[in-house]
Scaffold this active site. Structure first.
Site, PDB file in Angstrom:
ATOM      1  CB  SER A 128      -3.689 -14.067  -2.879  1.00 33.37           C
ATOM      2  OG  SER A 128      -3.444 -12.733  -2.494  1.00 33.37           O
ATOM      3  CE1 TYR A 153      -0.658 -15.574   1.283  1.00 34.52           C
ATOM      4  CE2 TYR A 153      -0.916 -13.529   0.057  1.00 34.52           C
ATOM      5  CZ  TYR A 153      -1.470 -14.640   0.664  1.00 34.52           C
ATOM      6  OH  TYR A 153      -2.835 -14.819   0.643  1.00 34.52           O
TER       7      TYR A 153
END
Length: 337
Positions: A128, A153
């Site tokens: 990501s 995350y």
């Protein structure tokens, strides 16, 4: 033997990838736990697009189930694995951190073990843009440091890259991480900004704009993401002969390990994104300006030069075109419910 195992196959990106792989003639096995992080009916509707195809088989399970994962790998013997299953959501990770450890760390370890013990030729996995964290150097390059994550995350995605490198080094497993930049489009995730903005506009509610709307995002259309994955999975990562431990390149390795950015290399102001939605809906958005949220980064901007150099590919869909396609789908899908 199965051509490709796709985890997260009822998810936004996973389902779109499965459709394309089937179209290209691959045999595909998909895994998804169908959790209720967002509307499970949307996942079922995505899955219905490819679940009945002769070249596709679906398994409902969680990646954290170690023994079941081992059975799937030994039973299907996939040549290539694309790991897209993950607990997503920067803000969700602040309140529910252990969900991210179970899925993104433990689950990914089970995927790596399955690949290691079953002769998988290439593991491609979702990383990501969040890994860039506190980095403010633009555009984000795979040669930048990613050691300052701003959410669990992001940290879990960085951990995936590190875990993959260890397996590439120890077991000669080719692994490629793809750092996705704000993926959007039809069949997308309801927790993402585009969906939330669309819901607010249609219902006449204020669109909540954090950091007073002063964000830029390198929005990447779903079809561009899928094409990038397909190109990458066909070419396993290889050792970089130019890599030097005295001056280590963070984006490559002596081991068969690589990471790439996939983004438009064209960051868009959040207000311009809203304007594209307003134009597509033919409605004016009410706007509520709010402070920046914990875990958010100010801007994202992808340097995709390595993707271009190694695969001859650069995402090209404009925000106006992509948002228009999303709105067309949104109207159709929700009118049919």
């Amino acid at each position: 033997m199965t051509d490709v195992l796709v985890t997260g196959s009822a998810g936004f990106i996973g389902s779109a990838l499965c459709l394309e792989l089937i179209r290209l003639g691959y045999s595909v096995v998909g895994i998804d736990n169908h959790n209720d992080y967002y509307d499970p009916q949307l996942k079922e509707a995505r899955l219905a697009r490819h679940n009945d195809h002769m070249s596709y088989e679906h398994i409902r399970m969680d990646l954290s189930e170690r023994s079941k994962m081992a059975e799937v790998f030994s039973g299907y013997k996939p040549r290539v694995v694309v790991n897209l299953a993950a607990q997503a959501g920067v803000r969700y990770s602040i309140d529910n951190p252990l969900a991210f450890i179970d899925s993104n760390v433990v689950g990914f370890a089970n995927v790596l073990e399955g690949c290691r013990h079953n002769g998988v030729e290439h593991l491609v996995y979702a990383s990501s843009s969040s890994v860039y964290g506190a980095n403010e150097s633009m555009p984000f390059s795979i040669r930048d440091s990613v050691d300052h994550p701003l959410s669990l995350y992001a940290a879990s995605k960085k951990s995936n890259e590190l875990m993959a490198h260890a397996y590439s080094h120890l077991y000669n497993l080719p692994t490629t991480g793809l750092r996705f930049f704000t993926v959007y489009g039809p069949w997308g995730r309801p927790d993402m900004a585009l969906f939330k903005f669309a819901d607010a506009i249609v219902k006449g509610n204020p669109v909540q704009l954090f950091n007073n709307g002063q964000h830029r995002r390198d929005f990447t259309y779903i079809d561009d993401i899928v094409e990038g994955i397909v190109r990458v999975l066909a070419r396993p990562a290889a050792s970089d002969s130019r890599w030097n431990g005295l001056n280590p390149d963070p984006g490559s390795s002596k081991s068969p390990w690589r990471v790439y950015n996939i983004g438009n290399q064209n960051p868009v102001e959040l207000m311009d994104y809203i304007a594209a939605l307003e134009e597509a809906f033919g409605l004016e958005a009410k706007k509520e300006l709010l402070p920046i949220q914990p875990g958010d980064v100010l801007d994202t901007y992808a340097d995709v030069s390595d993707l271009v150099e190694n695969f001859g590919y650069r995402p090209t869909t404009t925000v106006q075109s992509g948002v228009g396609s999303f709105v067309k789908w949104y109207r159709h899908y929700y009118e049919c419910q």
